[in-house]
Design an enzyme around this catalytic site. Sequence first.
Site, short mmCIF file in Angstrom:
data_model
loop_
_atom_site.label_atom_id
_atom_site.label_comp_id
_atom_site.label_asym_id
_atom_site.label_seq_id
_atom_site.Cartn_x
_atom_site.Cartn_y
_atom_site.Cartn_z
N ASP A 112 0.41 -1.01 0.04
CA ASP A 112 0.13 -0.44 -0.06
C ASP A 112 0.83 1.07 -0.17
O ASP A 112 0.72 2.24 -1.03
CB ASP A 112 -0.40 -0.19 1.23
CG ASP A 112 -2.64 0.09 0.62
OD1 ASP A 112 -2.52 -0.25 -0.10
OD2 ASP A 112 -3.10 0.25 1.90
N ASP B 253 -8.33 -3.02 1.12
CA ASP B 253 -8.37 -2.84 1.71
C ASP B 253 -9.87 -3.62 3.32
O ASP B 253 -9.99 -3.21 4.25
CB ASP B 253 -9.04 -1.49 2.13
CG ASP B 253 -8.06 -0.65 1.49
OD1 ASP B 253 -6.69 -0.34 1.63
OD2 ASP B 253 -8.45 -0.49 1.19
#
Length: 539
Positions: free
Chosen positions: A387, A440
């Site tokens: 990320d 996520d």
Amino acid sequence: MNPRRSFSCLWFVLGLLLYSGSLVSGGDIVHHDDSIPQRPGCNNNFVLVKVPTRVDGKEKEEFVGVGARFGPTLESKEKHATLIKLAIADPPDCCTTPKHNLTGEVILVHRGNCSFTTKTKVAESAGASAILIINNSTDLFKMVCEKGENVLNINIPVVMLPIDAGRSLEETVNSNSIVTLQLYSPKRPAVDVAEVFLWLMAVGTILCASYWSAWTAREEAIEQDKLLKDGSDELLQVSTTSSRGVVEITVISAILFVVVASCFLIMLYKLMSYWFIEVLVVLFCIGGVEGLQTCLVAFLSCFRWFRRIGESYAKVPFLGAVSYLTLAVCPFCIVSAVIWAVYRQYPFAWIGQDILGISLIITVLQIVRVPNLKVGVVLLSCGFMYDIFWVFVSKWWFRESVMIVVARGDKSGEDGIPMLLKIPRMFDPWGGYSIIGFGDIILPGLLVTFALRYDWLANKRLKSGYFLGTMSAYGLGLLITYIALNLMDGHGQPALLYIVPFILGTLIVLGHKRGDLKTLWTSGEPERPCPHVRLQHQS
């Protein structure tokens, strides 16, 4: 669950996940650009500007431009923005003094032949109250100061418009119509209702998937205990075969997953186009059909009217034994996915996308499992670095955030890739969507479902178990992500940056405090004595 179907679904879903972004975004309207140095008089942020127009007193189109690094800041509310007449520059580039004096009009000029600051100074000297610069393409260019210009004394707003908007305004003025317009840059609300609903969707999805996964694991454990008590090798073999529908992640596969996902992300970034998005839409529809069908069959099987149909099977070529309930539900799922694909450009299409996406995520969390905390730590740590790298660090190599570009679907003519949950921003003057990537939800969800499975197998209560802590940690981490999103003016945030430390820290600290850390780290399941041993103690 049919092992062959679940295994094929797994590989397809994993393929989809390789494309899915791990990002929370609200669409940025303020562009911070540290690569372009700021100097006194030239230190504005690049903000989007609304340009509503009126032709002969009647409301017409509203265009969107971008403000310059220099000049005064614009009003944030439409009611405070002055309605000003538009005039066309002569000469068009406004590099020399206009032939006609201006009396407070907004002057429309073409880009080129001299610097932006030169055009602005000439327009201001001629009496213009603002300057609109037409770009030579449909994109918006960041207007900066020239080298050596340290202090600028520019007192009129400067806004760039895309070429199609500029041409439209030119044609209207040249048709002897009176064009008036306003210039203002509204601010986003501190919190939008869409973010609240998106938070509830993400937390609710993991909650449903966790209980389904824990219930399945407990049923498997009860069945195994019964088989061991009976001592039937044949039934034990049947039980082992039926549990193969669940696939456990290993340390190596967790690392490879992130590596391969990075490769696919680069491919998406380099090959982003309309046809490539169409391929992703097809893949998403297939995965959505599989996920929706799995969830509906499981839900309907809870009712006695459908349970008998779900336990009756028919042989289907290439698929093997398929329940009649699955055959009945499948057409509805296919039609739903096709309807979404056809009407996905319409304002209401986000509802279908979210339904298919949530079904797909729940199915993945039901099929794929983290066997122990060790694998969970490796997986989430890799996702954490993935990320950060592709949202922030990638700017140094590609001059833009690869993750954000892919999530928005730049250069594709679409509103981003379909592997996202999204909700329209309801009270935002700029509109747009609040989005969250599948990654996520799925990556943290794997550890949350692991915690609830452990609690149920260990017969732990809610307060003494690990599920409540990890679920709360996920909700808090996601909440902080949205706070950071608003503090960064809607600029996309890597959600795992905030979620992973909360979840891993909570689970490790609780496990160490309660003395279960070694068991969580290695086996991932509480020790359960053999049923024969329990029977001997009872006798």
